[in-house]
Design an enzyme around this catalytic site. Structure first.
Site, short mmCIF file in Angstrom:
data_model
loop_
_atom_site.label_atom_id
_atom_site.label_comp_id
_atom_site.label_asym_id
_atom_site.label_seq_id
_atom_site.Cartn_x
_atom_site.Cartn_y
_atom_site.Cartn_z
N LYS A 203 -1.23 -1.76 41.73
CA LYS A 203 -0.50 -0.79 40.90
C LYS A 203 0.05 -1.49 39.65
O LYS A 203 0.80 -2.46 39.76
CB LYS A 203 0.63 -0.16 41.71
CG LYS A 203 0.13 0.60 42.94
CD LYS A 203 1.27 1.12 43.79
CE LYS A 203 2.09 0.02 44.40
NZ LYS A 203 3.10 0.51 45.35
N THR A 235 15.17 5.65 38.76
CA THR A 235 14.95 6.05 40.15
C THR A 235 14.21 4.97 40.91
O THR A 235 13.91 3.90 40.39
CB THR A 235 14.19 7.38 40.21
OG1 THR A 235 14.19 7.86 41.57
CG2 THR A 235 12.74 7.22 39.75
N GLY A 237 11.49 4.53 44.76
CA GLY A 237 10.70 5.26 45.75
C GLY A 237 9.32 5.67 45.32
O GLY A 237 8.62 6.35 46.06
N THR A 238 8.90 5.25 44.11
CA THR A 238 7.56 5.64 43.67
C THR A 238 6.48 5.00 44.54
O THR A 238 5.48 5.65 44.86
CB THR A 238 7.34 5.25 42.20
OG1 THR A 238 7.63 3.86 42.02
CG2 THR A 238 8.23 6.06 41.28
N GLY A 239 6.68 3.73 44.93
CA GLY A 239 5.69 3.08 45.78
C GLY A 239 5.60 3.72 47.15
O GLY A 239 4.51 3.91 47.71
N CYS A 240 6.76 4.07 47.71
CA CYS A 240 6.78 4.76 49.01
C CYS A 240 6.05 6.09 48.92
O CYS A 240 5.22 6.43 49.77
CB CYS A 240 8.23 5.00 49.45
SG CYS A 240 9.27 3.55 49.53
#
Length: 293
Positions: A203, A235, A237-240
């Site tokens: 990524k 923010t 949590g994009t990877g999650c």
């Protein structure tokens, strides 16, 4: 009288309490990850993603994290025994179609997860698609994985994966070299795929530029996924969310490339249409909008 007749007709048209209705069944996916108190990452983000994409989500909690976007206050780990028991009772009873891992925190938990997946998939007679998000460092910079755990990741869990989804910082730690541009990404991703013998989604969201570019290394091919880069977002949590969306796609029967393509669009929309509040200190607090589509 007319009113009574209307009521009687309405009552007759209502189904009887024990009337039979079709019982819906949807794909099932399991997330093995930490609990985020701000609900923007971890199992909370995974469950929102699963629900948004039509998948029933199960959870095995590895640790509890007190955090907000940009700040981790404290982490309390679960015991390896309870982590394994959560996985066991779920895999033995639910028709799990895909698994993803997030924050595992300790070597003991990583080993327990690997052992549970090997033993239980052997019992059910099939190998489950496994998406590994190798969570090493939080978006705000806090270390989330104990130092002795990285080697166990490599030796015990990575060989079980269908896909590993490192960001540039995580890939740099795994390879021991920095990754600063797209050309270096191509070299690094190929090395990781060859080293671990599994597909790698590298990524590139931390690169500069107007496009967020990710590269999939699978079966000696490199496939590029890109979306407009959304700036000014406070923010996490994009990877999650990304890895959960991929797992949801695999659980629904999508091919890996198609699952990633859909997940890329999903996470980009979740960022672009985010929620925003102002903290007591006056800073922006953003959260992904998992139901933006």
């Amino acid at each position: 009288m007319p009113e009574r007749r209307v009521r009687k007709k309405a009552n007759e048209e209502r189904p009887a309490p024990n009337a039979q209705h079709p019982i819906p069944s949807i794909p099932v996916a399991l997330t093995i990850a930490g609990s985020d108190s701000s609900a923007g990452a971890g199992i909370q983000a995974d469950l929102k993603t699963f629900s948004a994409l039509g998948v029933y989500g199960l959870t095995a909690v590895t640790c509890v994290v007190a955090e907000i976007p940009g700040k981790v206050s404290r982490i309390e780990p679960m015991s390896a025994k309870i982590v394994r028991e959560q996985i066991a009772v779920l895999l033995e009873n639910f028709p799990v179609a895909a698994v993803k891992t997030g924050l595992l925190y300790s070597a003991e938990v990583i080993s327990a997860v690997a052992r549970a997946l090997i033993d239980l998939t052997g019992k059910i007679g099939r190998k489950l698609p496994l998406v590994i998000d190798p969570v090493l460092v939080a978006t705000g910079g806090a270390k989330l994985l104990r130092a002795n755990a990285i080697e166990l990741y490599k030796k015990e869990l990575f060989p079980l994966a269908t896909l590993i989804t490192p960001n540039l910082d995580e890939a740099a730690k795994l390879l021991g070299q920095p990754i600063g541009d797209l050309a270096t990404m191509r070299i690094a991703g190929k090395k990781l795929a060859e080293k671990y013998g599994v597909s790698i989604l590298l990524k590139g969201g931390h690169l500069t530029g107007n496009q967020a570019v990710d590269l999939l290394f699978a079966n000696d091919h490199v496939i590029k996924f890109s979306a407009p880069f959304v700036r000014g977002v406070s923010t996490h949590g994009t990877g999650c969310t990304y890895s959960a969306a991929i797992a949801a796609g695999l659980a629904s029967g999508l091919l890996l490339e198609d699952a990633i393509g859909r997940a890329k669009k999903f996470v980009n929309a979740s960022i672009a249409r985010r929620f925003r509040w102002t903290s007591s200190s006056g800073k922006n607090l953003d959260a992904l909008n998992h139901f933006s589509l």
